[in-house]
Design an enzyme around this catalytic site. Structure first.
Site, mmCIF file in Angstrom:
data_model
loop_
_atom_site.group_PDB
_atom_site.id
_atom_site.type_symbol
_atom_site.label_atom_id
_atom_site.label_comp_id
_atom_site.label_asym_id
_atom_site.label_seq_id
_atom_site.Cartn_x
_atom_site.Cartn_y
_atom_site.Cartn_z
ATOM 1 N N GLU A 1 -32.342 10.674 -6.127
ATOM 2 C CA GLU A 1 -32.246 10.885 -7.571
ATOM 3 C C GLU A 1 -33.661 10.910 -8.147
ATOM 4 O O GLU A 1 -34.406 9.945 -8.006
ATOM 5 C CB GLU A 1 -31.450 9.748 -8.205
ATOM 6 C CG GLU A 1 -31.408 9.807 -9.722
ATOM 7 C CD GLU A 1 -30.821 8.537 -10.320
ATOM 8 O OE1 GLU A 1 -29.904 8.654 -11.136
ATOM 9 O OE2 GLU A 1 -31.290 7.436 -9.955
ATOM 10 N N HIS B 1 -41.387 3.159 0.527
ATOM 11 C CA HIS B 1 -41.327 4.565 0.886
ATOM 12 C C HIS B 1 -39.920 4.933 1.350
ATOM 13 O O HIS B 1 -39.114 4.073 1.670
ATOM 14 C CB HIS B 1 -42.345 4.907 1.976
ATOM 15 C CG HIS B 1 -42.032 4.277 3.302
ATOM 16 N ND1 HIS B 1 -42.472 3.017 3.642
ATOM 17 C CD2 HIS B 1 -41.316 4.713 4.358
ATOM 18 C CE1 HIS B 1 -42.052 2.722 4.855
ATOM 19 N NE2 HIS B 1 -41.331 3.742 5.314
ATOM 20 N N GLU C 1 -42.111 9.019 4.685
ATOM 21 C CA GLU C 1 -42.359 8.923 6.110
ATOM 22 C C GLU C 1 -41.579 10.013 6.841
ATOM 23 O O GLU C 1 -40.408 10.246 6.552
ATOM 24 C CB GLU C 1 -41.930 7.549 6.631
ATOM 25 C CG GLU C 1 -42.186 7.325 8.091
ATOM 26 C CD GLU C 1 -41.762 5.952 8.550
ATOM 27 O OE1 GLU C 1 -41.950 5.652 9.742
ATOM 28 O OE2 GLU C 1 -41.233 5.161 7.735
ATOM 29 N N HIS D 1 -27.634 6.535 -3.245
ATOM 30 C CA HIS D 1 -28.858 7.287 -3.510
ATOM 31 C C HIS D 1 -30.038 6.343 -3.666
ATOM 32 O O HIS D 1 -29.858 5.150 -3.831
ATOM 33 C CB HIS D 1 -28.721 8.171 -4.764
ATOM 34 C CG HIS D 1 -28.612 7.399 -6.046
ATOM 35 N ND1 HIS D 1 -27.400 7.073 -6.612
ATOM 36 C CD2 HIS D 1 -29.555 6.882 -6.878
ATOM 37 C CE1 HIS D 1 -27.604 6.407 -7.733
ATOM 38 N NE2 HIS D 1 -28.908 6.273 -7.921
#
Length: 123
Positions: free
Chosen positions: A56, A75, A117, A7
């Protein structure tokens, strides 16, 4: 030895606002949550329903201000199968913060200012 992604984490100031954004903008849904026994934090894991990778979101009870993201050069990227429909949806939501037509990508900003993005699916 092999490593796989589990994650990514983003700390959020207003958890409910962030959950609503990620569901509407990207179709992510809650897969599990974890609350601190003393109520000091809450973790919410979001998934896309197709890959095992999770996002998360961490909410901290004692955070009394929006997060300072500095230059915000980090990002997450999301691949989408219908780029034009995604672009139209995000344009209507007013969350597009940067476009690069020559690269065929754009970015949206979440309620905390994190950039996400959006790239077309590779065929």
């Amino acid at each position: 030895m092999k490593f796989t992604f589990a994650h990514n984490n983003l700390n959020v100031y207003d958890l409910e606002k962030s959950l609503a954004f990620y569901e509407e903008a990207l179709g992510l849904t809650v897969t599990r949550t974890k609350d601190a026994e003393d109520g000091s934090f809450r973790l919410v894991y979001l998934g896309d329903g197709r890959t095992p990778h999770l996002l998360e979101l961490t909410w901290l009870r004692d955070m009394d201000r929006p997060y300072n993201l500095g230059d915000n050069e980090i990002h997450l990227a999301f691949q989408v199968d219908d780029y034009e429909a995604a672009y139209a949806k995000h344009k209507k939501m007013g969350c597009i913060c940067y476009e690069n037509p020559s690269m065929g990508i754009y970015f949206i900003a979440d309620p905390d200012g994190y950039w996400l993005e959006i790239v077309p699916e590779k065929k």
